[in-house]
Design a protein around this motif. Structure first.
Motif, PDB file in Angstrom:
ATOM      1  N   ARG A  50      -3.758 -17.935   6.988  1.00 35.27           N
ATOM      2  CA  ARG A  50      -5.302 -18.482   7.308  1.00 35.27           C
ATOM      3  C   ARG A  50      -4.724 -19.797   8.294  1.00 35.27           C
ATOM      4  O   ARG A  50      -3.735 -20.004   8.821  1.00 35.27           O
ATOM      5  N   ILE A  51      -6.119 -20.104   8.929  1.00 37.60           N
ATOM      6  CA  ILE A  51      -6.031 -20.685  10.184  1.00 37.60           C
ATOM      7  C   ILE A  51      -7.096 -21.695  10.013  1.00 37.60           C
ATOM      8  O   ILE A  51      -8.411 -21.440   9.768  1.00 37.60           O
ATOM      9  N   SER A  52      -7.040 -22.783  10.645  1.00 35.22           N
ATOM     10  CA  SER A  52      -8.049 -23.912  10.512  1.00 35.22           C
ATOM     11  C   SER A  52      -8.885 -23.578  11.806  1.00 35.22           C
ATOM     12  O   SER A  52      -8.887 -22.649  12.526  1.00 35.22           O
ATOM     13  N   TRP A  53     -10.102 -24.371  11.685  1.00 36.41           N
ATOM     14  CA  TRP A  53     -11.142 -24.096  12.552  1.00 36.41           C
ATOM     15  C   TRP A  53     -10.964 -24.456  14.032  1.00 36.41           C
ATOM     16  O   TRP A  53     -11.454 -23.551  14.757  1.00 36.41           O
ATOM     17  N   SER A  54      -9.910 -25.174  14.283  1.00 35.10           N
ATOM     18  CA  SER A  54      -9.401 -25.363  15.611  1.00 35.10           C
ATOM     19  C   SER A  54      -8.402 -24.452  16.189  1.00 35.10           C
ATOM     20  O   SER A  54      -8.196 -24.475  17.176  1.00 35.10           O
ATOM     21  N   GLY A  55      -7.804 -23.810  15.078  1.00 36.94           N
ATOM     22  CA  GLY A  55      -6.548 -23.013  15.614  1.00 36.94           C
ATOM     23  C   GLY A  55      -5.382 -23.741  15.710  1.00 36.94           C
ATOM     24  O   GLY A  55      -4.278 -23.185  15.922  1.00 36.94           O
ATOM     25  N   GLY A  56      -5.408 -25.057  15.519  1.00 31.48           N
ATOM     26  CA  GLY A  56      -4.189 -25.763  15.434  1.00 31.48           C
ATOM     27  C   GLY A  56      -3.266 -25.848  14.220  1.00 31.48           C
ATOM     28  O   GLY A  56      -1.919 -26.106  14.317  1.00 31.48           O
ATOM     29  N   THR A  57      -3.705 -25.340  13.164  1.00 26.23           N
ATOM     30  CA  THR A  57      -2.873 -25.229  11.984  1.00 26.23           C
ATOM     31  C   THR A  57      -3.002 -23.919  11.177  1.00 26.23           C
ATOM     32  O   THR A  57      -4.144 -23.271  10.991  1.00 26.23           O
ATOM     33  N   THR A  58      -1.863 -23.356  11.194  1.00 25.35           N
ATOM     34  CA  THR A  58      -1.848 -21.933  10.404  1.00 25.35           C
ATOM     35  C   THR A  58      -0.717 -22.176   9.282  1.00 25.35           C
ATOM     36  O   THR A  58       0.191 -22.892   9.148  1.00 25.35           O
ATOM     37  N   LYS A  65       5.977 -14.400   7.164  1.00 29.35           N
ATOM     38  CA  LYS A  65       6.344 -15.414   7.976  1.00 29.35           C
ATOM     39  C   LYS A  65       7.416 -14.781   9.090  1.00 29.35           C
ATOM     40  O   LYS A  65       8.317 -14.212   8.744  1.00 29.35           O
ATOM     41  N   GLY A  66       7.116 -15.207  10.553  1.00 28.01           N
ATOM     42  CA  GLY A  66       8.129 -14.866  11.281  1.00 28.01           C
ATOM     43  C   GLY A  66       7.829 -13.228  11.821  1.00 28.01           C
ATOM     44  O   GLY A  66       8.277 -12.889  12.739  1.00 28.01           O
ATOM     45  N   ARG A  67       6.798 -12.535  11.198  1.00 24.17           N
ATOM     46  CA  ARG A  67       6.493 -11.212  11.492  1.00 24.17           C
ATOM     47  C   ARG A  67       5.005 -11.145  11.907  1.00 24.17           C
ATOM     48  O   ARG A  67       4.490 -10.632  12.925  1.00 24.17           O
ATOM     49  N   PHE A  68       4.106 -11.840  11.369  1.00 25.03           N
ATOM     50  CA  PHE A  68       2.740 -12.086  11.559  1.00 25.03           C
ATOM     51  C   PHE A  68       2.234 -13.209  12.374  1.00 25.03           C
ATOM     52  O   PHE A  68       2.907 -14.142  11.836  1.00 25.03           O
ATOM     53  N   THR A  69       1.202 -12.853  13.016  1.00 24.65           N
ATOM     54  CA  THR A  69       0.785 -14.324  13.612  1.00 24.65           C
ATOM     55  C   THR A  69      -0.522 -14.188  13.662  1.00 24.65           C
ATOM     56  O   THR A  69      -1.410 -13.063  13.793  1.00 24.65           O
ATOM     57  N   ILE A  70      -1.480 -15.112  12.972  1.00 22.84           N
ATOM     58  CA  ILE A  70      -2.772 -15.364  13.010  1.00 22.84           C
ATOM     59  C   ILE A  70      -3.180 -16.172  14.221  1.00 22.84           C
ATOM     60  O   ILE A  70      -2.677 -17.361  14.599  1.00 22.84           O
ATOM     61  N   SER A  71      -4.360 -15.850  14.866  1.00 23.39           N
ATOM     62  CA  SER A  71      -5.272 -16.594  15.894  1.00 23.39           C
ATOM     63  C   SER A  71      -6.461 -16.255  15.605  1.00 23.39           C
ATOM     64  O   SER A  71      -7.339 -15.483  15.054  1.00 23.39           O
ATOM     65  N   ARG A  72      -7.445 -17.063  16.513  1.00 23.75           N
ATOM     66  CA  ARG A  72      -8.863 -17.125  16.457  1.00 23.75           C
ATOM     67  C   ARG A  72      -9.378 -17.419  17.831  1.00 23.75           C
ATOM     68  O   ARG A  72      -8.826 -18.092  18.624  1.00 23.75           O
ATOM     69  N   ASP A  73     -10.621 -16.786  18.160  1.00 28.82           N
ATOM     70  CA  ASP A  73     -11.356 -16.983  19.373  1.00 28.82           C
ATOM     71  C   ASP A  73     -12.712 -17.526  18.911  1.00 28.82           C
ATOM     72  O   ASP A  73     -13.673 -16.539  18.669  1.00 28.82           O
ATOM     73  N   ASN A  74     -12.847 -18.579  18.729  1.00 31.09           N
ATOM     74  CA  ASN A  74     -14.243 -19.264  18.182  1.00 31.09           C
ATOM     75  C   ASN A  74     -15.607 -18.708  19.220  1.00 31.09           C
ATOM     76  O   ASN A  74     -16.555 -18.638  18.577  1.00 31.09           O
ATOM     77  N   ALA A  75     -15.104 -18.485  20.300  1.00 33.25           N
ATOM     78  CA  ALA A  75     -16.234 -18.049  21.474  1.00 33.25           C
ATOM     79  C   ALA A  75     -16.894 -16.746  21.072  1.00 33.25           C
ATOM     80  O   ALA A  75     -17.973 -16.357  21.179  1.00 33.25           O
ATOM     81  N   LYS A  76     -15.922 -15.838  20.126  1.00 34.49           N
ATOM     82  CA  LYS A  76     -16.325 -14.554  19.830  1.00 34.49           C
ATOM     83  C   LYS A  76     -16.287 -14.586  18.423  1.00 34.49           C
ATOM     84  O   LYS A  76     -16.567 -13.396  17.946  1.00 34.49           O
ATOM     85  N   ASN A  77     -16.210 -15.589  17.855  1.00 31.82           N
ATOM     86  CA  ASN A  77     -16.371 -15.614  16.085  1.00 31.82           C
ATOM     87  C   ASN A  77     -15.519 -14.536  15.592  1.00 31.82           C
ATOM     88  O   ASN A  77     -15.721 -13.521  14.738  1.00 31.82           O
TER      89      ASN A  77
END
Length: 119
Positions: A50-58, A65-77
């Protein structure tokens, strides 16, 4: 209401990579926690990341862990899950989820996308 639509699943060999995307529509807001669950055949649904609304906390399950990375682009929802070094045990239907900051459960779920990792 929020609608979630996953894409990017498929068949990949062990050691390969896939990138899942989840596009949110409807009453979208960047003030949502978003994440991923998965369910393998014959197993219970489990938390992946999971990822916080700001993307700062995952957060990640120990198994990814160590293999997957979560990220978000709020401009694109849109939220992404980059999956590297895939293993056959990663085979599952992957679900995108979302919740408001103040809610503990996930009221919004996507339809899921199949990820199959061959050995």
């Amino acid at each position: 209401q929020v609608q979630l639509a996953e894409s990017g699943g498929g068949l990949v060999q062990a050691g390969g990579s896939l990138r899942l995307s989840c596009a949110a529509s409807g009453r979208t807001s960047s003030f949502y926690v978003m994440g991923w669950f998965r369910q393998a055949p014959g197993k219970e649904r489990e938390f992946v990341s999971r990822i916080s609304w700001s993307g700062g906390t995952t957060y990640y399950a120990d198994s990814v862990k160590g293999r997957f990375t979560i990220s978000r682009d709020n401009a694109k929802n849109t939220v992404y899950l980059q999956m590297n070094s895939l293993k056959p045990e990663d085979t599952a239907v992957y679900y995108c989820v979302a919740r408001p900051q103040s809610v503990s459960g996930y009221p919004y779920w996507g339809q899921g996308t199949q990820v199959t990792v061959s050995s």
